[in-house]
Structures are given as C-alpha cells and as structure tokens.
Design a protein around this motif. Structure first.
Motif, mmCIF file in Angstrom:
data_model
loop_
_atom_site.group_PDB
_atom_site.id
_atom_site.type_symbol
_atom_site.label_atom_id
_atom_site.label_comp_id
_atom_site.label_asym_id
_atom_site.label_seq_id
_atom_site.Cartn_x
_atom_site.Cartn_y
_atom_site.Cartn_z
ATOM 1 N N VAL A 79 0.842 -1.194 0.000
ATOM 2 C CA VAL A 79 0.000 0.000 0.000
ATOM 3 C C VAL A 79 0.876 1.241 0.000
ATOM 4 N N PRO A 80 0.583 2.193 -0.900
ATOM 5 C CA PRO A 80 1.385 3.429 -0.939
ATOM 6 C C PRO A 80 1.294 4.191 0.376
ATOM 7 N N PRO A 81 2.277 5.033 0.645
ATOM 8 C CA PRO A 81 2.256 5.806 1.897
ATOM 9 C C PRO A 81 1.142 6.837 1.914
ATOM 10 N N VAL A 82 0.841 7.298 3.105
ATOM 11 C CA VAL A 82 -0.155 8.362 3.296
ATOM 12 C C VAL A 82 0.582 9.699 3.293
ATOM 13 N N TRP A 83 0.100 10.630 2.464
ATOM 14 C CA TRP A 83 0.802 11.903 2.278
ATOM 15 C C TRP A 83 0.195 13.033 3.097
ATOM 16 N N VAL A 84 -0.459 12.679 4.213
ATOM 17 C CA VAL A 84 -1.083 13.704 5.047
ATOM 18 C C VAL A 84 -0.028 14.603 5.681
ATOM 19 N N ALA A 85 1.085 14.013 6.103
ATOM 20 C CA ALA A 85 2.109 14.811 6.774
ATOM 21 C C ALA A 85 2.681 15.874 5.855
ATOM 22 N N VAL B 132 -0.421 24.215 -2.608
ATOM 23 C CA VAL B 132 -0.872 23.491 -1.418
ATOM 24 C C VAL B 132 -2.093 22.651 -1.754
ATOM 25 N N ASP B 133 -2.965 23.165 -2.594
ATOM 26 C CA ASP B 133 -4.156 22.413 -2.997
ATOM 27 C C ASP B 133 -3.762 21.125 -3.721
ATOM 28 N N ALA B 134 -2.743 21.185 -4.575
ATOM 29 C CA ALA B 134 -2.274 19.983 -5.268
ATOM 30 C C ALA B 134 -1.735 18.960 -4.272
ATOM 31 N N ALA B 135 -0.951 19.427 -3.287
ATOM 32 C CA ALA B 135 -0.439 18.513 -2.266
ATOM 33 C C ALA B 135 -1.574 17.914 -1.439
ATOM 34 N N LEU B 136 -2.603 18.708 -1.181
ATOM 35 C CA LEU B 136 -3.728 18.214 -0.393
ATOM 36 C C LEU B 136 -4.551 17.206 -1.185
ATOM 37 N N ARG B 137 -4.706 17.432 -2.483
ATOM 38 C CA ARG B 137 -5.436 16.447 -3.300
ATOM 39 C C ARG B 137 -4.716 15.102 -3.291
ATOM 40 N N GLN B 138 -3.392 15.142 -3.356
ATOM 41 C CA GLN B 138 -2.632 13.893 -3.277
ATOM 42 C C GLN B 138 -2.841 13.223 -1.924
ATOM 43 N N ALA B 139 -2.840 14.014 -0.858
ATOM 44 C CA ALA B 139 -3.069 13.455 0.474
ATOM 45 C C ALA B 139 -4.475 12.871 0.585
ATOM 46 N N ARG C 184 -17.628 12.454 15.819
ATOM 47 C CA ARG C 184 -17.851 13.850 15.538
ATOM 48 C C ARG C 184 -16.676 14.671 16.060
ATOM 49 N N PRO C 185 -16.161 15.623 15.267
ATOM 50 C CA PRO C 185 -14.974 16.352 15.676
ATOM 51 C C PRO C 185 -15.302 17.487 16.624
ATOM 52 N N ALA C 186 -14.306 17.817 17.447
ATOM 53 C CA ALA C 186 -14.356 19.077 18.153
ATOM 54 C C ALA C 186 -13.800 20.124 17.213
ATOM 55 N N ALA C 187 -13.537 21.320 17.731
ATOM 56 C CA ALA C 187 -13.004 22.372 16.864
ATOM 57 C C ALA C 187 -11.587 22.062 16.434
ATOM 58 N N SER C 188 -10.952 21.110 17.122
ATOM 59 C CA SER C 188 -9.533 20.881 16.886
ATOM 60 C C SER C 188 -9.319 19.873 15.781
ATOM 61 N N GLY C 189 -8.044 19.551 15.619
ATOM 62 C CA GLY C 189 -7.335 19.076 14.451
ATOM 63 C C GLY C 189 -7.749 17.850 13.735
ATOM 64 N N SER C 190 -6.808 17.329 12.975
ATOM 65 C CA SER C 190 -7.085 16.373 11.942
ATOM 66 C C SER C 190 -6.766 14.958 12.311
ATOM 67 N N GLY C 191 -5.853 14.731 13.228
ATOM 68 C CA GLY C 191 -5.352 13.384 13.432
ATOM 69 C C GLY C 191 -4.443 12.981 12.308
ATOM 70 N N ARG C 192 -3.315 13.677 12.155
ATOM 71 C CA ARG C 192 -2.393 13.363 11.055
ATOM 72 C C ARG C 192 -1.849 11.956 11.234
ATOM 73 N N ARG C 193 -1.845 11.198 10.166
ATOM 74 C CA ARG C 193 -1.404 9.790 10.218
ATOM 75 C C ARG C 193 -0.017 9.667 9.631
#
Length: 424
Positions: A162-168, A218-225, A415-424
């Motif tokens: 499985v390819p890596p996750v590009w969230v970071a 940044v949008d291109a990097a986010l689409r990949q993520a 359901r999220p609070a106002a805070s973050g994403s949980g970067r994997r």
C-alpha cells in the motif's frame, strides 16, 4: 573522532527525509513494478522483448492506491482499445501514410466513446505503435496480453504494498502557507507606522496576489493526500482527516483573499498620503499590534488543523483561542483610536472602516465555533451524498454501527471538536 556520530546522524536524517519525498517514493515504486511486470511477461508472452508490460505498469502505478484503481483502469482500456483498432486496420489496409491518418482519427474518436477521459491520446499512441510492428496480426494479441500483465502487476503492486499516506507532507504545506501569510501581514503592519511610498505598498500588494499560486500548490499537495487516504487500509478515519484538512485550507484561502484586500486598502492609503505617515503614531502602532496578533493566529490555526494527536491539538487550540482573544482586544483598541481620528479629520474614513472590516472577516473565519459548525456541516453533507449514492450499503453500515461500539456520526467517524485532523 568525536565528530563522526553527529555527521552520520545528520546524513541519516537527510536520507530519511528524502525517502519520504513523493518523487523518490514514486520513482522506486514505479521502477520495481515495471521490472516485475517485465519478468512476468517474459514467462507468459511469446515476444522476445515484451516492453509493453513494463510500459503499462509504469502508467498504472500511481502515487496513491485510489488513483491507481481509478486511472489505472482507464489507462488499460485506452491501450487495449488502441491495440484492437490497430488489429482491424492491419488486416484491412496495412500501414501507409493515409491509413496512419485514419488510425489516428479512429483512435481519438473511439477513445472519446470509450470514456477513457484524459487518456484519449494514449489510444492513438497504442494504435500507432502496434500498427508499425511487422506481422501485426500475430503480435497484436501478445501486446494485449502484455498490457494486461502490466496492468495486473501494477494494480497488485499497489494493493499488496500500500502506498504511503501523504497527510504529513500536505500538513507541512498548509503550515508553510500560513507562515508566508504571517510574514506578509507583519510586513504590512510595519508600513502602518511610517511614511510609505506607493511603490513599497504596491510590492506588498503584488506579494499578496502571488499567494494565489501558493494556495494552488498546497491544494495539489492536499489532493494527493486526500487520494492517499481513500481506500487505504492503514487509515481508520480517512473521511474525517480529509474534511479537516480541506476545510482548513479553504479557510486559509479565504484569509489570503482578504489579505490581498488589506494590501489593496493600504496601497490606496499610500496614494492619498504620499508625504506623511499612513496613520498617526498611536493609531499605526495599535493597528500594527492587531495585525501581529492576526498573523500569529493564522499560524496557530494551521498548526491546529494539522495536529497529529489530541494532546497537540488541545495545545494548538488553546494557542489559537489566546491569539484570537488578543487580536479582538487590540482590534477594539485600534477601532476606538480610528474613530477619534476620523471625528477630528474624516479624510479617507471609508478606507479606515474597510481595514477594520477586513480584519474582522479574518478573525471570523478562524473562530473556533465557526470552524466546528463548518466541520459538522461538511460531515453531514458527505454523509447525505454517500447515502444517496449507495442507499443499501449505507443502510447496512448504519445497522452494523448501531450494534457496534458507541455513538458515531453517519459516516462512521466520531464527531470532531473544533480541533485538528489526526495526522497519520
């Protein structure tokens, strides 16, 4: 040799950072898949040099599993359709200048009908390559076999490995964008306490306009993520992560637009006040203080959006709340000073009001309550769309969820609070 270990550690760190680079990862994965497909094709195809298999594997293996499964199938269709067109033309007319033109026209037309979308040119390319081979009728089916081998190897390669996750990397891009915006805001704030030539104010405006290019990158990097999170078995809450990052970038993009308007307002003031300070000393210092707090809030917001765990997210949320509170307090102070100045001398009062309005818009966009509502709305929208596309599957998931663990949202995520994403 006391220096050996630090040098080695630095080299290892650089190597590890380079190994996580999407370009390096894609190069290694594509090379391995193409080589493997060539070895398999040597065993199954009668062609002495079955290069169509590694060519197809190179085209099929993408950076993410999702893009492999979506674009890979269209690529295979494009190659197979091109080969079949070449078989038909080779049997009927052979290769000549006019038959080549007809092959290209037919391939482009059939490619549109076959809905291979962006890979229509590959239909024509495959047809031309196969048509130019001697004894096409005998070798074309080998080309089809090689194409299928390359496609299967490419798909299996990205399914098993499985390819890596590009969230970071996407999170780093979002934070870098926020820091660039912070530097620009601080630079604009410096201009408010002195005489500012129009040319220097215009430079800030041009810099603000260039933020559009930064947002696009940044949008291109986010689409990949986002693609790397889809269908990835290593990710538990992919939908929530995608929505948190996407809405965070949307907020920063809106702030970038407002920042451009702020730079425009300051430039207009500089045109009217060529031989004097843009504001009296106290007012300029107060506005500079406001922009400084707003700039800090932007970075805190980006860190909140990209935080990897609940502890970091809580700390980032607390910092953002403090920055927003300080920005609003200093904004009120600056507003009172501006009002006093306008009452004494109402020159360009509309620009003063515009500046305060633009600051308020940025603060409202980064407000924690506003962000929580936005996340909830996006989650609910995705849930409704998913149910509309797959009503039976959604019903089964809902039934299983009610008998499973604890209350969750309609999309299977907490359901999220106002805070973050949980970067994997």
């Amino acid at each position: 040799m006391p220096d050996a270990r630090p040098r080695r550690s630095g080299a290892v760190d650089r190597l590890l950072r380079r190994s996580r680079d999407p370009v390096v990862t894609q190069t290694l994965r594509s090379s391995a898949a193409a080589t493997l497909s060539y070895v398999v094709a040597l065993q199954l195809s009668s062609e002495p040099v079955p290069l169509t298999a590694p060519l197809t594997a190179l085209l099929v293996v993408q950076v993410t599993l999702y893009s492999t499964l979506t674009t890979g199938i269209r690529r295979v269709n494009a190659v197979v359709v091109g080969v079949l067109i070449a078989i038909g033309f080779s049997v009927l007319v052979g290769l000549s200048w006019w038959s080549l033109g007809l092959v290209i026209i037919a391939a482009l037309v059939v490619g549109r009908l076959a809905r291979v979308e962006e890979f229509v040119p590959e239909v024509a390319i495959s047809a031309m390559l196969v048509l130019g081979v001697t004894q096409v009728a005998d070798t074309a089916w080998d080309r089809v076999l090689e194409t299928l081998i390359g496609a299967v190897v490419g798909l299996l390669f990205n399914t098993v490995l499985v390819p890596p996750v590009w969230v970071a990397s996407a999170g780093d891009s979002i934070e870098d964008l926020a820091r660039r915006m912070r530097r620009l805001l601080l630079g604009i704030g410096d201009e408010l306490t002195r005489t500012t030539p129009v040319e220097r104010a215009a430079e800030k405006l041009h810099e603000a306009r260039r933020l559009d290019n930064d947002v696009a990158e940044v949008d291109a990097a986010l689409r990949q993520a986002e693609d790397s999170l889809r269908l990835n078995p290593r990710v538990k809450e992919g939908l929530l992560n995608r929505i948190v990052l996407r809405t965070g970038l949307d907020t920063l993009e809106i702030c970038a637009v407002v920042l451009r308007v702020i730079a425009r307002t300051v430039t207009d003031l500089a045109k009217h006040r060529r031989d004097e300070d843009l504001f009296p000393r106290r007012v300029g210092s107060a506005l500079q203080d406001v922009l400084g707090h707003v700039a800090d809030a932007m970075v805190s917001f980006a860190v909140l959006v990209t935080s990897g765990d609940s502890g970091n997210a809580d700390a980032a949320e607390a910092r953002l709340a403090g920055d927003l509170s300080a920005a609003r307090a200093s904004r009120d102070t600056a507003a009172d000073l501006l009002l006093e100045g306008v009452q004494r001398s109402p020159r360009q009062w509309q620009l003063h009001g515009a500046l305060l309005t633009e600051i308020d818009r940025i603060l409202d966009e980064m407000d924690l309550d506003h962000r929580s509502r936005r996340l909830m709305e996006e989650l609910d929208r995705h849930t409704r769309e998913q149910r509309a596309r797959r009503p039976r599957l959604s019903a089964l998931r809902e039934r299983a969820r009610t008998t499973g663990r604890g209350p969750r949202g309609g999309d299977g995520t907490r359901r999220p609070a106002a805070s973050g994403s949980g970067r994997r």
